[in-house]
Design an enzyme around this catalytic site. Sequence first.
Site, PDB file in Angstrom:
ATOM      1  N   ASN A  28     -10.731   0.294   0.523  1.00 58.30           N
ATOM      2  CA  ASN A  28      -9.381   0.403   1.263  1.00 58.30           C
ATOM      3  C   ASN A  28      -9.182   0.560   2.828  1.00 58.30           C
ATOM      4  O   ASN A  28     -10.041   1.789   3.083  1.00 58.30           O
ATOM      5  CB  ASN A  28      -8.609   1.607   1.202  1.00 58.30           C
ATOM      6  CG  ASN A  28      -6.798   0.856  -0.463  1.00 58.30           C
ATOM      7  OD1 ASN A  28      -7.531   0.229  -0.826  1.00 58.30           O
ATOM      8  ND2 ASN A  28      -5.857   1.061  -0.242  1.00 58.30           N
ATOM      9  N   ASP A  69      -7.844   1.536   6.855  1.00 53.72           N
ATOM     10  CA  ASP A  69      -7.181   0.590   7.845  1.00 53.72           C
ATOM     11  C   ASP A  69      -7.509   1.542   9.331  1.00 53.72           C
ATOM     12  O   ASP A  69      -7.723   1.260  10.425  1.00 53.72           O
ATOM     13  CB  ASP A  69      -5.808   1.595   7.382  1.00 53.72           C
ATOM     14  CG  ASP A  69      -4.729   1.982   8.167  1.00 53.72           C
ATOM     15  OD1 ASP A  69      -4.944   0.874   9.703  1.00 53.72           O
ATOM     16  OD2 ASP A  69      -3.649   2.120   8.239  1.00 53.72           O
ATOM     17  N   SER A  91     -12.715   3.608   5.511  1.00 54.93           N
ATOM     18  CA  SER A  91     -13.735   3.854   6.579  1.00 54.93           C
ATOM     19  C   SER A  91     -14.296   4.286   6.938  1.00 54.93           C
ATOM     20  O   SER A  91     -14.403   5.669   6.298  1.00 54.93           O
ATOM     21  CB  SER A  91     -11.552   3.959   7.902  1.00 54.93           C
ATOM     22  OG  SER A  91     -11.095   3.330   7.585  1.00 54.93           O
ATOM     23  N   HIS A 148      -8.223  10.383   4.231  1.00 53.65           N
ATOM     24  CA  HIS A 148      -6.959   8.692   5.310  1.00 53.65           C
ATOM     25  C   HIS A 148      -7.288   9.017   6.293  1.00 53.65           C
ATOM     26  O   HIS A 148      -7.535  10.182   6.349  1.00 53.65           O
ATOM     27  CB  HIS A 148      -5.802   9.309   4.812  1.00 53.65           C
ATOM     28  CG  HIS A 148      -5.409   8.214   3.321  1.00 53.65           C
ATOM     29  ND1 HIS A 148      -4.931   8.577   2.257  1.00 53.65           N
ATOM     30  CD2 HIS A 148      -4.948   6.614   2.652  1.00 53.65           C
ATOM     31  CE1 HIS A 148      -4.642   7.875   1.511  1.00 53.65           C
ATOM     32  NE2 HIS A 148      -5.383   7.227   1.471  1.00 53.65           N
ATOM     33  N   ASP A 198       1.161  -1.284  -0.035  1.00 59.59           N
ATOM     34  CA  ASP A 198       0.284  -0.208  -0.041  1.00 59.59           C
ATOM     35  C   ASP A 198       0.529   1.054   0.133  1.00 59.59           C
ATOM     36  O   ASP A 198       1.709   1.502   0.765  1.00 59.59           O
ATOM     37  CB  ASP A 198      -0.669  -0.057   1.379  1.00 59.59           C
ATOM     38  CG  ASP A 198      -2.517   1.446   1.620  1.00 59.59           C
ATOM     39  OD1 ASP A 198      -2.451   1.329   0.566  1.00 59.59           O
ATOM     40  OD2 ASP A 198      -2.424   1.664   2.233  1.00 59.59           O
TER      41      ASP A 198
HETATM   42  P1  13P Z   1      -8.646   5.038   5.609  1.00 63.83           P
HETATM   43  O1  13P Z   1      -7.648   5.987   6.614  1.00 63.83           O
HETATM   44  O2  13P Z   1     -10.263   5.820   5.528  1.00 63.83           O
HETATM   45  O3  13P Z   1      -8.606   3.588   6.698  1.00 63.83           O
HETATM   46  O4  13P Z   1      -8.182   5.060   4.141  1.00 63.83           O
HETATM   47  C1  13P Z   1      -6.382   3.698   3.979  1.00 63.83           C
HETATM   48  C2  13P Z   1      -5.925   3.441   2.701  1.00 63.83           C
HETATM   49  O5  13P Z   1      -6.771   3.888   2.076  1.00 63.83           O
HETATM   50  C3  13P Z   1      -5.252   2.630   2.800  1.00 63.83           C
HETATM   51  O6  13P Z   1      -4.785   2.588   1.282  1.00 63.83           O
HETATM   52  O1  G3H Z   2      -3.006   5.132   3.385  1.00 60.56           O
HETATM   53  C1  G3H Z   2      -2.728   4.872   4.319  1.00 60.56           C
HETATM   54  C2  G3H Z   2      -2.639   3.362   4.813  1.00 60.56           C
HETATM   55  O2  G3H Z   2      -3.331   4.225   6.158  1.00 60.56           O
HETATM   56  C3  G3H Z   2      -1.605   2.893   6.271  1.00 60.56           C
HETATM   57  O3  G3H Z   2      -1.224   3.643   7.223  1.00 60.56           O
HETATM   58  O4  G3H Z   2       1.519   4.425   6.642  1.00 60.56           O
HETATM   59  O5  G3H Z   2      -0.256   5.274   9.217  1.00 60.56           O
HETATM   60  O6  G3H Z   2       1.036   2.736   7.978  1.00 60.56           O
HETATM   61  P1  G3H Z   2       0.405   4.160   7.846  1.00 60.56           P
HETATM   62 ZN    ZN Z   3      -4.900   4.586   0.914  1.00 62.14          ZN
END
Ligand code: 13P
Ligand code: G3H
Ligand code: ZN
Length: 315
Positions: free
Chosen positions: A253, A255, A213, A179, A81
Amino acid sequence: MIVSTKVLFEQAYKKYAVGAYNINNAEQVMALFRGNINSKAPFILQLSKGARSYTDKRLLEAMIRAADEIFPEAIFAVHLDHGDEENCYDCIDSGFYSSVMIDASGEEFEENIAITKRVVDRAHEKGVAVEAELGKLGGVEEHVSVSEADAKLTDPEQVEEFVKRTGCDSLACAIGTSHGAYKFSGSQGLHFEVIEKIAELLPGFPLVMHGSSSVPQDEVERINAAGGELKGAKGVDEDEIHKAGKMGVTKVNIDTDGRLVWCRVHREHFRDHPEVFDLRPAGKVFMGEYAKYIEHKNEVLGSAGRLEEVRAAVK
Ligand code: 13P
Ligand code: G3H
Ligand code: ZN
């Protein structure tokens, strides 16, 4: 069984969306597999640059290999990712990843194309698929922070040329999400007119929605009631996510929602059991709760119950 994202997308396109869940540790890995097995769903497990360096990429990858053995019925793809060129090459060369995302969305159009094309050339030589990004999402990731003023929806006028010149296999589009836990300040939502236009210009081509999310309000309330301070956190409406899946958004996606479950469980656990200092009781509750979250989300995406269809297609 680790499969290509290509087969997952071919099966899902415009019927349902495949959940792409970010993973950082053993508890998340176990719960993710359990949740997907319980709901009989194919899924994408994705690792960010930050996740790969949190403990050690070899540890995380070994956990995924182990989970593949523990849950032999699971069908999933492994995805990098938000990679830069260096992360992409590392994952491509490792032979372990089904696909990588090259995120050059911060660059100008021509530079984004040049970087993405270099990654695609190298990835395709090894049978690895590439997700690219056009447009700019707002919000905060570990390595990038894009202010709302700098965020830019994907311009449908550019998508055909971008996909043609780069040869990428799927496209992350900025369609109104961002995000993190603070996506909307008012009643904004997804830009369906942009999704519709892009899907019309790229028929059959899988689109990816980052920042998906839903930031469940009961999680936010419980976190705040247990000492958290998440004021005004807001996510994407689940009905909108479902609708987007029927329009060509094939990878969704997630997270932040997993982090919220983790945060709520641990805050409540240590508030309610101040005498406890063992990590496992809370970890067990978290695994159960995160698995339940995954099952619920797969229902929303429409991926629940699709596992055997996909198994038949990969045989
Ligand atoms: P969220 O922050 O909405 O969970 O999005 C995650 C994401 O896009 C990871 O690439
Ligand atoms: O889009 C990003 C994801 O939420 C990953 O987050 O880089 O903090 O692991 P991170
Ligand atoms: Zn992302």
